[in-house]
Design a protein around this motif. Structure first.
Motif, PDB file in Angstrom:
ATOM      1  N   ASN A  77      61.210  74.264  74.413  1.00 44.58           N
ATOM      2  CA  ASN A  77      60.058  74.052  73.843  1.00 44.58           C
ATOM      3  C   ASN A  77      59.499  72.976  73.880  1.00 44.58           C
ATOM      4  N   ASP A 123      53.292  70.618  67.899  1.00 49.10           N
ATOM      5  CA  ASP A 123      54.614  70.690  67.509  1.00 49.10           C
ATOM      6  C   ASP A 123      55.450  71.536  68.606  1.00 49.10           C
ATOM      7  N   ALA A 124      55.888  70.844  69.231  1.00 47.85           N
ATOM      8  CA  ALA A 124      56.947  71.490  70.205  1.00 47.85           C
ATOM      9  C   ALA A 124      58.497  71.076  70.270  1.00 47.85           C
ATOM     10  N   LEU A 125      58.866  70.964  68.895  1.00 50.76           N
ATOM     11  CA  LEU A 125      60.170  70.381  68.802  1.00 50.76           C
ATOM     12  C   LEU A 125      61.483  71.662  69.037  1.00 50.76           C
ATOM     13  N   PHE A 126      61.037  72.752  68.418  1.00 51.46           N
ATOM     14  CA  PHE A 126      61.908  74.072  68.708  1.00 51.46           C
ATOM     15  C   PHE A 126      61.012  75.157  68.697  1.00 51.46           C
ATOM     16  N   VAL A 173      53.668  75.377  68.833  1.00 52.17           N
ATOM     17  CA  VAL A 173      54.062  75.902  70.216  1.00 52.17           C
ATOM     18  C   VAL A 173      54.981  76.960  69.863  1.00 52.17           C
ATOM     19  N   VAL A 206      56.420  79.048  67.980  1.00 47.76           N
ATOM     20  CA  VAL A 206      56.820  79.254  66.722  1.00 47.76           C
ATOM     21  C   VAL A 206      56.637  77.899  65.877  1.00 47.76           C
ATOM     22  N   PRO A 207      56.397  77.943  64.483  1.00 48.47           N
ATOM     23  CA  PRO A 207      56.469  76.561  64.016  1.00 48.47           C
ATOM     24  C   PRO A 207      57.984  76.172  63.997  1.00 48.47           C
ATOM     25  N   SER A 208      58.221  74.917  64.383  1.00 47.47           N
ATOM     26  CA  SER A 208      59.675  74.576  64.283  1.00 47.47           C
ATOM     27  C   SER A 208      60.516  74.573  63.100  1.00 47.47           C
TER      28      SER A 208
HETATM   29  K   LIG Z   1      57.325  74.688  67.790  1.00 42.90           K
END
Ligand SMILES: [K+]
Ligand SMILES: NC(=O)C1=CN([C@@H]2O[C@H](COP(=O)(O)OP(=O)(O)OC[C@H]3O[C@@H](n4cnc5c(N)ncnc54)[C@H](O)[C@@H]3O)[C@@H](O)[C@H]2O)[C@@H](O)CC1
Length: 458
Positions: A59, A115-118, A147, A149-151
Protein backbone atom coordinates in the motif's frame (compact mmCIF):
# COMPACT_ATOMS: atom_id res chain seq x y z
CA UNK A 1 -29.10 -6.37 -11.53
CA UNK A 2 -25.49 -5.27 -11.93
CA UNK A 3 -23.99 -6.99 -8.85
CA UNK A 4 -20.47 -5.59 -8.92
CA UNK A 5 -18.06 -8.12 -7.36
CA UNK A 6 -16.78 -7.54 -3.83
CA UNK A 7 -13.47 -9.28 -3.09
CA UNK A 8 -12.03 -10.24 0.27
CA UNK A 9 -8.32 -9.59 0.83
CA UNK A 10 -7.53 -13.21 -0.01
CA UNK A 11 -9.70 -13.18 -3.14
CA UNK A 12 -8.02 -9.95 -4.30
CA UNK A 13 -4.58 -11.45 -3.69
CA UNK A 14 -5.61 -14.56 -5.66
CA UNK A 15 -6.85 -12.41 -8.57
CA UNK A 16 -3.63 -10.43 -8.45
CA UNK A 17 -1.55 -13.64 -8.38
CA UNK A 18 -3.43 -15.05 -11.37
CA UNK A 19 -2.84 -11.83 -13.26
CA UNK A 20 0.87 -11.93 -12.45
CA UNK A 21 1.05 -15.62 -13.45
CA UNK A 22 -0.30 -14.43 -16.80
CA UNK A 23 2.77 -12.24 -17.22
CA UNK A 24 1.86 -8.89 -15.66
CA UNK A 25 4.58 -7.87 -13.22
CA UNK A 26 3.73 -6.77 -9.67
CA UNK A 27 5.51 -3.51 -10.35
CA UNK A 28 3.23 -2.91 -13.33
CA UNK A 29 0.18 -3.40 -11.11
CA UNK A 30 1.60 -1.03 -8.52
CA UNK A 31 2.23 1.56 -11.22
CA UNK A 32 -1.34 1.22 -12.46
CA UNK A 33 -2.67 1.48 -8.92
CA UNK A 34 -0.60 4.58 -8.18
CA UNK A 35 -1.53 6.14 -11.50
CA UNK A 36 -5.24 5.62 -10.81
CA UNK A 37 -4.98 7.24 -7.39
CA UNK A 38 -2.86 10.11 -8.73
CA UNK A 39 -5.44 10.77 -11.45
CA UNK A 40 -8.33 10.71 -8.99
CA UNK A 41 -6.41 12.97 -6.59
CA UNK A 42 -5.58 15.40 -9.39
CA UNK A 43 -9.22 15.58 -10.45
CA UNK A 44 -10.49 15.95 -6.92
CA UNK A 45 -7.91 18.39 -5.56
CA UNK A 46 -6.83 20.38 -8.61
CA UNK A 47 -3.13 20.21 -7.88
CA UNK A 48 -3.11 21.59 -4.32
CA UNK A 49 -0.05 20.83 -2.13
CA UNK A 50 -0.21 17.17 -1.18
CA UNK A 51 1.12 15.01 1.63
CA UNK A 52 1.43 11.30 0.81
CA UNK A 53 1.74 8.93 3.77
CA UNK A 54 3.52 5.70 2.84
CA UNK A 55 3.47 2.48 4.87
CA UNK A 56 6.11 -0.24 4.80
CA UNK A 57 4.57 -2.61 2.26
CA UNK A 58 2.65 -2.53 -0.99
CA UNK A 59 0.00 0.00 0.00
CA UNK A 60 2.93 2.27 0.81
CA UNK A 61 4.44 1.30 -2.54
CA UNK A 62 1.32 2.59 -4.24
CA UNK A 63 1.82 5.80 -2.26
CA UNK A 64 5.33 6.37 -3.63
CA UNK A 65 3.94 5.90 -7.15
CA UNK A 66 1.17 8.45 -6.41
CA UNK A 67 3.80 10.92 -5.18
CA UNK A 68 5.93 10.46 -8.27
CA UNK A 69 3.03 10.83 -10.65
CA UNK A 70 1.60 13.90 -8.94
CA UNK A 71 5.07 15.47 -9.01
CA UNK A 72 5.20 14.78 -12.75
CA UNK A 73 1.97 16.81 -13.03
CA UNK A 74 3.66 19.69 -11.23
CA UNK A 75 2.09 19.17 -7.81
CA UNK A 76 4.05 20.20 -4.70
CA UNK A 77 4.33 16.78 -3.01
CA UNK A 78 5.66 15.85 0.43
CA UNK A 79 6.21 12.19 1.30
CA UNK A 80 6.17 10.91 4.88
CA UNK A 81 6.90 7.26 5.65
CA UNK A 82 6.08 4.92 8.48
CA UNK A 83 9.43 3.11 8.47
CA UNK A 84 11.54 1.86 5.61
CA UNK A 85 10.00 -0.12 2.72
CA UNK A 86 9.71 -3.79 3.60
CA UNK A 87 8.58 -5.22 0.29
CA UNK A 88 10.67 -5.30 -2.86
CA UNK A 89 8.06 -3.43 -4.86
CA UNK A 90 7.58 -0.75 -2.23
CA UNK A 91 11.36 -0.28 -2.19
CA UNK A 92 11.49 -0.01 -5.98
CA UNK A 93 8.65 2.52 -5.92
CA UNK A 94 10.47 4.58 -3.31
CA UNK A 95 13.66 4.53 -5.35
CA UNK A 96 11.67 5.65 -8.39
CA UNK A 97 10.18 8.50 -6.33
CA UNK A 98 13.75 9.56 -5.48
CA UNK A 99 12.67 12.65 -3.57
CA UNK A 100 12.91 13.48 0.13
CA UNK A 101 11.04 11.35 2.65
CA UNK A 102 10.34 12.54 6.19
CA UNK A 103 9.34 10.39 9.15
CA UNK A 104 5.60 10.15 9.81
CA UNK A 105 6.02 11.95 13.14
CA UNK A 106 7.58 14.92 11.32
CA UNK A 107 4.98 15.09 8.54
CA UNK A 108 3.74 18.63 7.86
CA UNK A 109 0.03 19.19 7.35
CA UNK A 110 -0.88 19.88 3.71
CA UNK A 111 -4.12 20.72 1.91
CA UNK A 112 -4.43 17.25 0.43
CA UNK A 113 -3.75 14.05 2.34
CA UNK A 114 -3.20 10.76 0.52
CA UNK A 115 -3.20 7.84 2.94
CA UNK A 116 -1.15 4.87 1.73
CA UNK A 117 -0.11 3.52 5.12
CA UNK A 118 -1.87 0.14 5.08
CA UNK A 119 -4.17 -1.60 2.65
CA UNK A 120 -5.58 -5.08 2.40
CA UNK A 121 -2.64 -6.55 4.34
CA UNK A 122 -3.57 -4.89 7.64
CA UNK A 123 -3.69 -7.55 10.32
CA UNK A 124 -4.28 -5.59 13.50
CA UNK A 125 -5.34 -2.13 14.55
CA UNK A 126 -3.10 0.89 13.97
CA UNK A 127 -0.73 1.75 16.82
CA UNK A 128 -2.50 4.47 18.83
CA UNK A 129 0.36 6.92 18.18
CA UNK A 130 0.17 6.31 14.41
CA UNK A 131 -3.61 6.70 14.42
CA UNK A 132 -3.30 9.96 16.36
CA UNK A 133 -0.85 11.41 13.81
CA UNK A 134 -3.10 10.27 10.96
CA UNK A 135 -6.19 11.84 12.53
CA UNK A 136 -4.31 15.09 13.16
CA UNK A 137 -3.01 15.36 9.59
CA UNK A 138 -6.42 14.48 8.17
CA UNK A 139 -8.07 17.11 10.34
CA UNK A 140 -5.70 19.77 9.01
CA UNK A 141 -6.24 18.77 5.37
CA UNK A 142 -8.96 20.01 3.06
CA UNK A 143 -9.18 16.82 1.04
CA UNK A 144 -8.51 13.30 2.37
CA UNK A 145 -8.03 10.37 0.01
CA UNK A 146 -7.49 6.75 1.04
CA UNK A 147 -5.54 4.35 -1.16
CA UNK A 148 -7.52 1.10 -1.54
CA UNK A 149 -9.01 1.18 1.98
CA UNK A 150 -8.71 3.64 4.87
CA UNK A 151 -5.61 2.64 6.85
CA UNK A 152 -6.56 0.91 10.06
CA UNK A 153 -9.72 -0.85 8.86
CA UNK A 154 -9.96 -4.60 8.45
CA UNK A 155 -10.62 -5.36 4.80
CA UNK A 156 -12.88 -8.36 5.30
CA UNK A 157 -15.20 -7.28 8.09
CA UNK A 158 -14.95 -3.50 8.20
CA UNK A 159 -13.68 -3.42 11.80
CA UNK A 160 -11.64 -0.49 13.09
CA UNK A 161 -10.29 -2.30 16.17
CA UNK A 162 -11.76 0.44 18.36
CA UNK A 163 -9.30 3.00 17.02
CA UNK A 164 -10.45 6.51 16.12
CA UNK A 165 -9.69 7.01 12.40
CA UNK A 166 -10.26 9.88 9.95
CA UNK A 167 -13.27 10.22 7.69
CA UNK A 168 -12.11 10.42 4.06
CA UNK A 169 -13.60 12.34 1.17
CA UNK A 170 -12.74 9.60 -1.28
CA UNK A 171 -11.41 6.06 -1.27
CA UNK A 172 -9.91 4.66 -4.45
CA UNK A 173 -10.59 0.91 -4.35
CA UNK A 174 -7.96 -0.90 -6.36
CA UNK A 175 -9.21 -3.54 -8.78
CA UNK A 176 -12.51 -4.24 -6.99
CA UNK A 177 -14.69 -3.30 -4.04
CA UNK A 178 -13.72 -4.93 -0.75
CA UNK A 179 -16.11 -5.72 2.16
CA UNK A 180 -14.73 -2.76 4.15
CA UNK A 181 -16.14 -0.38 1.54
CA UNK A 182 -19.63 -1.57 2.45
CA UNK A 183 -19.49 -2.92 6.02
CA UNK A 184 -19.66 -0.65 9.05
CA UNK A 185 -17.92 0.99 10.76
CA UNK A 186 -15.35 1.17 7.93
CA UNK A 187 -17.88 2.07 5.22
CA UNK A 188 -18.77 5.30 7.00
CA UNK A 189 -15.10 6.38 6.83
CA UNK A 190 -14.62 5.82 3.10
CA UNK A 191 -16.42 8.81 1.66
CA UNK A 192 -17.07 8.41 -2.05
CA UNK A 193 -15.74 5.03 -3.19
CA UNK A 194 -14.25 4.91 -6.67
CA UNK A 195 -13.21 1.56 -8.11
CA UNK A 196 -10.05 1.85 -10.21
CA UNK A 197 -9.50 -0.71 -12.95
CA UNK A 198 -5.88 -1.81 -12.63
CA UNK A 199 -6.14 -4.55 -15.24
CA UNK A 200 -6.59 -7.42 -12.78
CA UNK A 201 -9.32 -9.69 -14.19
CA UNK A 202 -11.95 -10.35 -11.54
CA UNK A 203 -13.91 -13.58 -11.86
CA UNK A 204 -17.59 -13.73 -10.96
CA UNK A 205 -17.78 -13.52 -7.20
CA UNK A 206 -20.12 -15.12 -4.66
CA UNK A 207 -20.03 -11.76 -2.90
CA UNK A 208 -21.48 -8.79 -4.76
CA UNK A 209 -22.79 -5.28 -4.27
CA UNK A 210 -26.51 -4.74 -4.70
CA UNK A 211 -27.15 -2.88 -7.94
CA UNK A 212 -30.22 -1.20 -9.36
CA UNK A 213 -32.71 -3.94 -10.33
CA UNK A 214 -34.37 -4.18 -13.70
CA UNK A 215 -38.15 -4.23 -13.17
CA UNK A 216 -39.89 -4.42 -16.55
CA UNK A 217 -43.15 -2.50 -16.90
CA UNK A 218 -46.28 -4.64 -17.30
CA UNK A 219 -47.08 -5.77 -20.84
CA UNK A 220 -50.39 -5.73 -22.73
CA UNK A 221 -51.09 -9.32 -21.69
CA UNK A 222 -50.67 -8.64 -17.97
CA UNK A 223 -53.55 -8.39 -15.51
CA UNK A 224 -53.76 -7.79 -11.79
CA UNK A 225 -52.91 -11.36 -10.83
CA UNK A 226 -49.93 -11.72 -13.16
CA UNK A 227 -48.55 -8.50 -11.68
CA UNK A 228 -48.21 -10.33 -8.37
CA UNK A 229 -50.76 -11.10 -5.67
CA UNK A 230 -49.55 -10.41 -2.15
CA UNK A 231 -51.26 -11.40 1.08
CA UNK A 232 -50.19 -9.42 4.13
CA UNK A 233 -51.24 -11.07 7.38
CA UNK A 234 -52.08 -8.56 10.05
CA UNK A 235 -52.36 -8.95 13.80
CA UNK A 236 -52.37 -6.94 16.99
CA UNK A 237 -50.96 -3.71 15.53
CA UNK A 238 -52.66 -2.98 12.22
CA UNK A 239 -50.59 0.09 11.36
CA UNK A 240 -47.42 -1.88 10.69
CA UNK A 241 -49.19 -4.32 8.38
CA UNK A 242 -50.88 -1.40 6.64
CA UNK A 243 -47.50 0.22 5.94
CA UNK A 244 -46.24 -3.07 4.52
CA UNK A 245 -49.34 -3.63 2.39
CA UNK A 246 -49.21 -0.10 0.99
CA UNK A 247 -45.52 -0.51 0.17
CA UNK A 248 -46.34 -3.70 -1.71
CA UNK A 249 -49.05 -1.89 -3.69
CA UNK A 250 -46.80 1.04 -4.52
CA UNK A 251 -44.01 -1.30 -5.62
CA UNK A 252 -46.28 -2.71 -8.31
CA UNK A 253 -48.04 -5.75 -6.85
CA UNK A 254 -51.28 -6.09 -8.83
CA UNK A 255 -53.47 -7.30 -5.99
CA UNK A 256 -52.77 -6.86 -2.29
CA UNK A 257 -54.91 -8.38 0.44
CA UNK A 258 -54.59 -7.33 4.06
CA UNK A 259 -55.91 -10.27 6.04
CA UNK A 260 -56.37 -11.60 9.50
CA UNK A 261 -56.32 -8.45 11.57
CA UNK A 262 -58.64 -5.67 12.50
CA UNK A 263 -56.99 -2.94 10.46
CA UNK A 264 -59.01 -0.55 8.38
CA UNK A 265 -57.89 2.29 6.17
CA UNK A 266 -55.13 2.35 3.61
CA UNK A 267 -55.57 2.93 -0.08
CA UNK A 268 -59.00 2.22 -1.57
CA UNK A 269 -57.40 -0.41 -3.80
CA UNK A 270 -56.34 -2.45 -0.75
CA UNK A 271 -58.55 -5.49 -0.19
CA UNK A 272 -59.40 -6.23 3.46
CA UNK A 273 -60.31 -9.80 4.44
CA UNK A 274 -61.19 -11.40 7.74
CA UNK A 275 -59.25 -14.48 8.86
CA UNK A 276 -56.55 -16.21 6.86
CA UNK A 277 -58.69 -17.98 4.25
CA UNK A 278 -56.92 -16.02 1.54
CA UNK A 279 -53.96 -18.35 2.06
CA UNK A 280 -55.94 -21.08 0.30
CA UNK A 281 -56.14 -18.93 -2.84
CA UNK A 282 -53.71 -20.47 -5.32
CA UNK A 283 -53.23 -17.11 -7.03
CA UNK A 284 -51.33 -15.75 -4.00
CA UNK A 285 -47.72 -15.27 -5.11
CA UNK A 286 -46.21 -14.15 -1.80
CA UNK A 287 -47.31 -14.01 1.82
CA UNK A 288 -45.93 -11.54 4.34
CA UNK A 289 -46.26 -12.35 8.01
CA UNK A 290 -44.77 -10.45 10.93
CA UNK A 291 -45.26 -6.67 10.83
CA UNK A 292 -47.75 -5.84 13.58
CA UNK A 293 -48.38 -9.53 14.21
CA UNK A 294 -47.95 -9.47 17.99
CA UNK A 295 -46.75 -12.47 19.96
CA UNK A 296 -49.89 -13.90 21.56
CA UNK A 297 -51.89 -17.03 20.75
CA UNK A 298 -53.58 -15.30 17.79
CA UNK A 299 -50.18 -14.44 16.34
CA UNK A 300 -49.07 -18.05 16.62
CA UNK A 301 -52.21 -19.29 14.87
CA UNK A 302 -51.66 -16.82 12.03
CA UNK A 303 -48.03 -17.83 11.67
CA UNK A 304 -48.87 -21.54 11.70
CA UNK A 305 -51.38 -20.92 8.90
CA UNK A 306 -48.76 -19.00 6.92
CA UNK A 307 -46.15 -21.73 7.39
CA UNK A 308 -48.63 -24.36 6.24
CA UNK A 309 -49.87 -22.59 3.11
CA UNK A 310 -47.04 -23.66 0.80
CA UNK A 311 -46.75 -20.20 -0.78
CA UNK A 312 -43.49 -18.15 -0.89
CA UNK A 313 -43.17 -16.57 2.55
CA UNK A 314 -41.60 -13.35 3.79
CA UNK A 315 -41.20 -13.35 7.57
CA UNK A 316 -40.37 -10.22 9.53
CA UNK A 317 -40.61 -8.67 13.00
CA UNK A 318 -42.77 -10.64 15.46
CA UNK A 319 -42.85 -13.69 13.21
CA UNK A 320 -39.08 -13.96 13.67
CA UNK A 321 -39.60 -14.38 17.42
CA UNK A 322 -41.95 -17.30 16.86
CA UNK A 323 -40.11 -19.41 14.25
CA UNK A 324 -36.90 -21.43 14.45
CA UNK A 325 -34.23 -22.27 11.86
CA UNK A 326 -35.51 -25.86 11.86
CA UNK A 327 -39.04 -24.76 10.96
CA UNK A 328 -37.70 -22.54 8.17
CA UNK A 329 -35.57 -25.37 6.89
CA UNK A 330 -38.62 -27.61 6.63
CA UNK A 331 -40.50 -25.28 4.27
CA UNK A 332 -41.05 -26.57 0.75
CA UNK A 333 -40.48 -23.10 -0.72
CA UNK A 334 -37.49 -21.21 0.72
CA UNK A 335 -38.65 -18.24 2.78
CA UNK A 336 -37.13 -14.78 3.01
CA UNK A 337 -36.52 -13.54 6.57
CA UNK A 338 -35.71 -9.89 7.29
CA UNK A 339 -34.22 -9.62 10.80
CA UNK A 340 -32.38 -6.65 12.29
CA UNK A 341 -29.35 -7.52 14.44
CA UNK A 342 -31.40 -8.25 17.58
CA UNK A 343 -33.95 -10.44 15.78
CA UNK A 344 -31.11 -12.18 13.96
CA UNK A 345 -29.38 -13.14 17.18
CA UNK A 346 -32.64 -14.28 18.74
CA UNK A 347 -33.38 -16.50 15.74
CA UNK A 348 -29.95 -17.85 14.87
CA UNK A 349 -27.96 -17.44 18.09
CA UNK A 350 -24.55 -15.81 18.36
CA UNK A 351 -22.69 -16.77 15.20
CA UNK A 352 -18.99 -16.07 14.66
CA UNK A 353 -17.34 -13.89 12.03
CA UNK A 354 -18.29 -10.83 10.02
CA UNK A 355 -21.84 -9.86 9.09
CA UNK A 356 -21.17 -11.61 5.79
CA UNK A 357 -20.13 -14.82 7.55
CA UNK A 358 -23.05 -14.68 9.96
CA UNK A 359 -25.70 -14.02 7.33
CA UNK A 360 -24.25 -16.76 5.13
CA UNK A 361 -24.20 -19.29 7.99
CA UNK A 362 -27.77 -18.42 8.95
CA UNK A 363 -29.01 -18.81 5.37
CA UNK A 364 -27.34 -22.23 5.15
CA UNK A 365 -28.69 -23.24 8.57
CA UNK A 366 -32.29 -22.31 7.77
CA UNK A 367 -32.16 -22.88 3.99
CA UNK A 368 -33.77 -19.53 3.40
CA UNK A 369 -32.76 -16.07 2.20
CA UNK A 370 -31.61 -13.90 5.11
CA UNK A 371 -31.81 -10.11 4.88
CA UNK A 372 -29.70 -8.93 7.82
CA UNK A 373 -30.85 -5.32 8.10
CA UNK A 374 -28.83 -2.40 9.37
CA UNK A 375 -26.65 0.45 8.25
CA UNK A 376 -24.89 -2.18 6.14
CA UNK A 377 -27.63 -4.55 5.03
CA UNK A 378 -26.32 -7.98 4.01
CA UNK A 379 -28.41 -10.52 2.09
CA UNK A 380 -27.42 -14.18 2.02
CA UNK A 381 -28.79 -17.10 0.01
CA UNK A 382 -28.62 -20.73 1.14
CA UNK A 383 -26.19 -21.57 -1.68
CA UNK A 384 -23.54 -19.19 -0.30
CA UNK A 385 -24.20 -16.10 -2.41
CA UNK A 386 -24.10 -12.85 -0.47
CA UNK A 387 -24.97 -9.31 -1.56
CA UNK A 388 -24.27 -6.10 0.35
CA UNK A 389 -26.26 -2.90 0.01
CA UNK A 390 -24.71 0.51 -0.56
CA UNK A 391 -24.85 2.52 2.65
CA UNK A 392 -28.41 3.79 3.07
CA UNK A 393 -29.32 7.13 4.67
CA UNK A 394 -29.19 6.96 8.47
CA UNK A 395 -32.59 8.73 8.46
CA UNK A 396 -33.99 5.23 7.88
CA UNK A 397 -33.45 4.55 11.58
CA UNK A 398 -37.05 5.38 12.47
CA UNK A 399 -40.22 3.43 13.31
CA UNK A 400 -41.99 1.63 10.49
CA UNK A 401 -39.27 1.64 7.86
CA UNK A 402 -38.75 -2.08 8.42
CA UNK A 403 -42.45 -2.69 7.73
CA UNK A 404 -42.09 -0.81 4.45
CA UNK A 405 -39.09 -2.95 3.54
CA UNK A 406 -41.02 -6.13 4.35
CA UNK A 407 -43.83 -5.02 2.02
CA UNK A 408 -41.32 -4.29 -0.73
CA UNK A 409 -39.74 -7.72 -0.29
CA UNK A 410 -43.16 -9.36 -0.58
CA UNK A 411 -43.99 -7.37 -3.72
CA UNK A 412 -40.67 -8.27 -5.33
CA UNK A 413 -41.01 -11.91 -4.29
CA UNK A 414 -44.43 -11.98 -5.94
CA UNK A 415 -42.93 -11.14 -9.31
CA UNK A 416 -39.32 -12.41 -9.15
CA UNK A 417 -38.83 -16.18 -8.83
CA UNK A 418 -35.36 -16.09 -7.28
CA UNK A 419 -35.86 -15.03 -3.64
CA UNK A 420 -32.24 -13.79 -3.45
CA UNK A 421 -32.80 -11.47 -6.42
CA UNK A 422 -36.20 -10.40 -5.04
CA UNK A 423 -34.69 -9.46 -1.69
CA UNK A 424 -31.95 -7.45 -3.40
CA UNK A 425 -34.45 -5.56 -5.54
CA UNK A 426 -36.47 -4.67 -2.45
CA UNK A 427 -33.46 -3.50 -0.46
CA UNK A 428 -32.32 -1.37 -3.37
CA UNK A 429 -35.78 0.23 -3.72
CA UNK A 430 -35.88 0.89 0.03
CA UNK A 431 -32.51 2.66 0.03
CA UNK A 432 -33.39 4.64 -3.08
CA UNK A 433 -36.74 5.67 -1.60
CA UNK A 434 -34.93 6.89 1.52
CA UNK A 435 -32.49 8.90 -0.62
CA UNK A 436 -35.43 10.43 -2.44
CA UNK A 437 -37.33 11.20 0.77
CA UNK A 438 -34.39 13.14 2.23
CA UNK A 439 -33.83 14.31 5.78
CA UNK A 440 -36.15 13.65 8.73
CA UNK A 441 -38.15 11.08 6.83
CA UNK A 442 -40.87 9.02 8.48
CA UNK A 443 -41.85 5.61 7.17
CA UNK A 444 -44.94 6.99 5.43
CA UNK A 445 -42.72 9.29 3.35
CA UNK A 446 -41.04 6.24 1.85
CA UNK A 447 -44.41 5.10 0.51
CA UNK A 448 -44.68 8.29 -1.52
CA UNK A 449 -41.24 7.74 -3.07
CA UNK A 450 -41.62 4.11 -4.10
CA UNK A 451 -43.35 4.79 -7.43
CA UNK A 452 -40.59 7.19 -8.40
CA UNK A 453 -37.78 4.76 -7.62
CA UNK A 454 -39.58 1.84 -9.28
CA UNK A 455 -39.84 3.97 -12.43
CA UNK A 456 -36.08 4.42 -12.32
CA UNK A 457 -35.73 0.64 -12.66
CA UNK A 458 -37.51 0.32 -16.00
K1 LIG B 1 -4.67 3.05 2.86
N1 LIG C 1 -4.54 -6.21 -5.00
C1 LIG C 1 -3.91 -5.74 -6.05
O1 LIG C 1 -4.18 -6.14 -7.15
C2 LIG C 1 -2.87 -4.73 -5.84
C3 LIG C 1 -2.53 -4.33 -4.56
N2 LIG C 1 -1.70 -3.34 -4.33
C4 LIG C 1 -1.57 -2.76 -3.00
O2 LIG C 1 -1.11 -3.67 -2.07
C5 LIG C 1 -1.85 -3.51 -0.87
C6 LIG C 1 -1.65 -4.71 -0.03
O3 LIG C 1 -0.30 -4.69 0.29
P1 LIG C 1 0.38 -5.63 1.37
O4 LIG C 1 -0.27 -6.95 1.35
O5 LIG C 1 1.82 -5.54 1.10
O6 LIG C 1 0.01 -5.02 2.76
P2 LIG C 1 -0.13 -3.53 3.30
O7 LIG C 1 0.61 -2.53 2.53
O8 LIG C 1 -1.57 -3.35 3.51
O9 LIG C 1 0.63 -3.64 4.69
C7 LIG C 1 0.31 -4.66 5.60
C8 LIG C 1 1.55 -5.26 6.19
O10 LIG C 1 1.98 -4.44 7.24
C9 LIG C 1 2.15 -5.19 8.44
N3 LIG C 1 1.06 -4.77 9.33
C10 LIG C 1 -0.21 -5.19 9.29
N4 LIG C 1 -0.96 -4.53 10.18
C11 LIG C 1 -0.13 -3.64 10.77
C12 LIG C 1 -0.30 -2.67 11.77
N5 LIG C 1 -1.49 -2.46 12.31
N6 LIG C 1 0.76 -1.94 12.17
C13 LIG C 1 1.96 -2.14 11.62
N7 LIG C 1 2.18 -3.07 10.66
C14 LIG C 1 1.15 -3.80 10.23
C15 LIG C 1 2.09 -6.62 8.07
O11 LIG C 1 3.41 -7.03 7.86
C16 LIG C 1 1.33 -6.61 6.77
O12 LIG C 1 1.78 -7.60 5.89
C17 LIG C 1 -3.23 -3.23 -1.38
O13 LIG C 1 -4.07 -2.66 -0.42
C18 LIG C 1 -2.90 -2.26 -2.49
O14 LIG C 1 -2.78 -0.94 -1.99
C19 LIG C 1 -1.11 -2.62 -5.45
O15 LIG C 1 0.20 -2.28 -5.15
C20 LIG C 1 -1.09 -3.34 -6.75
C21 LIG C 1 -2.22 -4.18 -7.04
Amino acid sequence: MSGRPILTAAAMRAAEAACMAGGTGAGVLMDRAGAAVAKATWRFAAGAPTLVLCGPRNNGGDGYVVARMLRERGVDVTVAALGEPRSAHALAARVAWGGPVVALDDAPARAVLVDALFGTGLARGLEPAVAAVLVGLAGAARVRIAVDVPSGVATDDGATFGTALPIYDMTVALGALKPAHRLQPAAALCGRVVVADIGVPVEASELTAIGRPSLPAPGAEDHKYTRGMVAVLSGAMGGAALLAATAAQRAGAGYVVLAGGSSVGGLHALVHRQGTEVLADSRVDAVLCGPGLGRGAGAERTLVAALACGRPLVLDADALRLVSPAVLRGLAVPAIVTPHAGEFEHLFGTLPGSRIDRARAAAAMAQCVVVLKGADTVIAAPDGRVAIADPAPAWLATAGTGDVLAGLVAAMRARIDDPFAAAQAAVWLHGAAAEAAGAVLVADDLLDMIRKVVSACQ
